[in-house]
Design a protein around this motif. Sequence first.
Motif, mmCIF file in Angstrom:
data_model
loop_
_atom_site.group_PDB
_atom_site.id
_atom_site.type_symbol
_atom_site.label_atom_id
_atom_site.label_comp_id
_atom_site.label_asym_id
_atom_site.label_seq_id
_atom_site.Cartn_x
_atom_site.Cartn_y
_atom_site.Cartn_z
ATOM 1 N N LEU A 156 0.352 -0.931 -0.257
ATOM 2 C CA LEU A 156 0.042 -0.178 0.390
ATOM 3 C C LEU A 156 0.841 1.240 -0.030
ATOM 4 O O LEU A 156 1.691 1.368 0.961
ATOM 5 C CB LEU A 156 -0.555 0.473 1.032
ATOM 6 C CG LEU A 156 -2.120 -0.697 1.301
ATOM 7 C CD1 LEU A 156 -2.746 -1.133 2.280
ATOM 8 C CD2 LEU A 156 -2.734 -1.506 0.073
ATOM 9 N N ASP A 182 1.673 3.185 3.197
ATOM 10 C CA ASP A 182 1.920 3.011 4.457
ATOM 11 C C ASP A 182 3.651 3.004 3.723
ATOM 12 O O ASP A 182 4.618 2.464 2.861
ATOM 13 C CB ASP A 182 2.351 1.936 5.030
ATOM 14 C CG ASP A 182 1.054 1.537 5.644
ATOM 15 O OD1 ASP A 182 0.905 2.462 6.162
ATOM 16 O OD2 ASP A 182 -0.649 0.436 5.115
ATOM 17 N N PHE A 212 -7.534 0.283 11.927
ATOM 18 C CA PHE A 212 -6.007 -0.678 11.050
ATOM 19 C C PHE A 212 -7.497 -2.632 10.790
ATOM 20 O O PHE A 212 -7.755 -2.427 11.566
ATOM 21 C CB PHE A 212 -4.935 -1.227 11.470
ATOM 22 C CG PHE A 212 -3.950 0.126 11.459
ATOM 23 C CD1 PHE A 212 -3.087 0.288 10.628
ATOM 24 C CD2 PHE A 212 -4.672 0.865 12.578
ATOM 25 C CE1 PHE A 212 -2.822 1.329 10.982
ATOM 26 C CE2 PHE A 212 -3.584 2.422 12.219
ATOM 27 C CZ PHE A 212 -2.236 2.141 11.470
ATOM 28 N N GLY A 213 -7.359 -3.141 10.011
ATOM 29 C CA GLY A 213 -7.048 -4.585 9.922
ATOM 30 C C GLY A 213 -6.319 -5.250 11.362
ATOM 31 O O GLY A 213 -4.952 -4.381 11.842
ATOM 32 N N GLU A 271 -11.341 -6.706 10.500
ATOM 33 C CA GLU A 271 -11.125 -5.424 9.807
ATOM 34 C C GLU A 271 -11.715 -4.180 10.342
ATOM 35 O O GLU A 271 -13.307 -3.991 11.206
ATOM 36 C CB GLU A 271 -12.059 -5.431 8.290
ATOM 37 C CG GLU A 271 -11.461 -3.555 7.483
ATOM 38 C CD GLU A 271 -10.185 -3.548 7.479
ATOM 39 O OE1 GLU A 271 -9.201 -4.726 7.653
ATOM 40 O OE2 GLU A 271 -9.767 -2.347 6.612
ATOM 41 N N LYS A 272 -10.991 -3.488 11.010
ATOM 42 C CA LYS A 272 -10.618 -1.556 12.190
ATOM 43 C C LYS A 272 -12.247 -2.426 12.963
ATOM 44 O O LYS A 272 -13.659 -1.743 12.544
ATOM 45 C CB LYS A 272 -12.231 -1.069 11.270
ATOM 46 C CG LYS A 272 -10.573 -0.413 9.598
ATOM 47 C CD LYS A 272 -10.899 0.367 9.088
ATOM 48 C CE LYS A 272 -10.305 1.551 8.112
ATOM 49 N NZ LYS A 272 -9.895 0.119 6.469
ATOM 50 N N ILE A 300 -2.887 -4.635 11.048
ATOM 51 C CA ILE A 300 -2.019 -5.027 9.980
ATOM 52 C C ILE A 300 -1.849 -3.331 8.789
ATOM 53 O O ILE A 300 -2.548 -2.566 8.886
ATOM 54 C CB ILE A 300 -2.846 -5.677 8.797
ATOM 55 C CG1 ILE A 300 -3.769 -6.369 9.720
ATOM 56 C CG2 ILE A 300 -2.857 -5.514 7.810
ATOM 57 C CD1 ILE A 300 -4.707 -7.215 8.506
ATOM 58 N N THR A 312 -9.158 -8.043 3.840
ATOM 59 C CA THR A 312 -9.244 -8.908 5.828
ATOM 60 C C THR A 312 -10.137 -9.727 5.346
ATOM 61 O O THR A 312 -9.772 -10.650 5.715
ATOM 62 C CB THR A 312 -9.066 -7.683 7.441
ATOM 63 O OG1 THR A 312 -7.727 -6.754 6.874
ATOM 64 C CG2 THR A 312 -8.446 -8.387 7.917
HETATM 65 C C1 G1P Z 1 -6.467 -1.067 4.987
HETATM 66 C C2 G1P Z 1 -6.782 -2.760 5.610
HETATM 67 C C3 G1P Z 1 -6.076 -1.888 7.278
HETATM 68 C C4 G1P Z 1 -4.526 -1.662 7.177
HETATM 69 C C5 G1P Z 1 -4.201 -0.918 6.814
HETATM 70 C C6 G1P Z 1 -3.270 -0.899 6.828
HETATM 71 O O1 G1P Z 1 -7.122 0.146 5.606
HETATM 72 O O2 G1P Z 1 -7.544 -2.283 4.718
HETATM 73 O O3 G1P Z 1 -6.420 -3.511 7.367
HETATM 74 O O4 G1P Z 1 -4.769 -2.381 8.567
HETATM 75 O O5 G1P Z 1 -4.512 -0.715 5.105
HETATM 76 O O6 G1P Z 1 -2.619 0.854 6.588
HETATM 77 P P1 G1P Z 1 -7.256 1.472 4.555
HETATM 78 O O7 G1P Z 1 -5.895 2.364 5.764
HETATM 79 O O8 G1P Z 1 -6.659 1.619 3.518
HETATM 80 O O9 G1P Z 1 -8.602 2.092 5.041
#
Ligand code: G1P
Length: 288
Positions: free
Chosen positions: A130, A133, A170-171, A190-191, A203, A231
Amino acid sequence: MKKVRKAVYPAAGLGTRFLPATKSIPKEMLPLVDKPLIQYVIEEAIESSIEQIILVTGRGKQTIEDHFDISFELEQALQERGKHETLAQLRKVYEHVKLSYVRQRQALGLGHAVLVSRDMVGDEPFAVMLPDDIIDAETPCLKQMMEVYETYQSPVIGVAEIDGPDISKFGVVSVEQIDEKVYKIKDMVEKPPYEQAPSNLAIIGRYILTPDLFPVLESTGRGTGGEIQLTDAMRQLLKSKPFYACKFEGRRHDGGDKLGFLIATVELALKRRDLGPPLRSYLKSLKL
Ligand code: G1P
């Protein structure tokens, strides 16, 4: 065992957290010091021996493609002016990795973005990274996770400790520790609301996954926030396959958040040989 050669980058998001800056510039292209966010994460993949990058993009993301393409006029001008170091910087990505693009036509969530890459990934293990991050580490985060994958030959998720109510962004995994930085995952959600989070292990946006996740993703319905969640699909596959969590070494920055972005900018600039010393003395001069 098949090698992890490909990495998928979900980059179709609207970037609403950074408006108005991201109205016509993809959030992945916002620069941390002098390099777009996404380039940091692609360089991490290259340093972890990834050979092919699959970018899942959407409308309005063409500048990402342009950024990683050859710019003949610019390169010729730099050559003529003897700016070899800048030239090498520009060529760094496209000379070292193959880039492919696929569009996610509807923003249906992270799980859906990964599903869109299915044909390009094919029948082999792959990474998901992602671009929000940013992980500043001596050994690239994905490389640390590859070592765990090679040992256990099952999916690996990057995790970090997040204390306090922020965990609900987060997850979250519940785990059993099996090595200094490796855990076997028992469950994930998830969250979750803060009070219901099964642990403080969140995560972070680094995954090594196997292709048997795709059929599961295909039948995953909408979850948290009405989106198809990665997740949720992993949780389903966990019933028939072990998953591991790797508590990687390194500093993680949330480049998708305004404060996280500012902190990352300052910390990364302080580490630079050209900018570090003047920035440090400027910061010291502030009467805070
Ligand atoms: C996504 C994932 C989540 C993870 C996170 C990390 O969420 O769904 O599980 O912990 O990225 O950055 P988002 O931040 O896209 O909502």
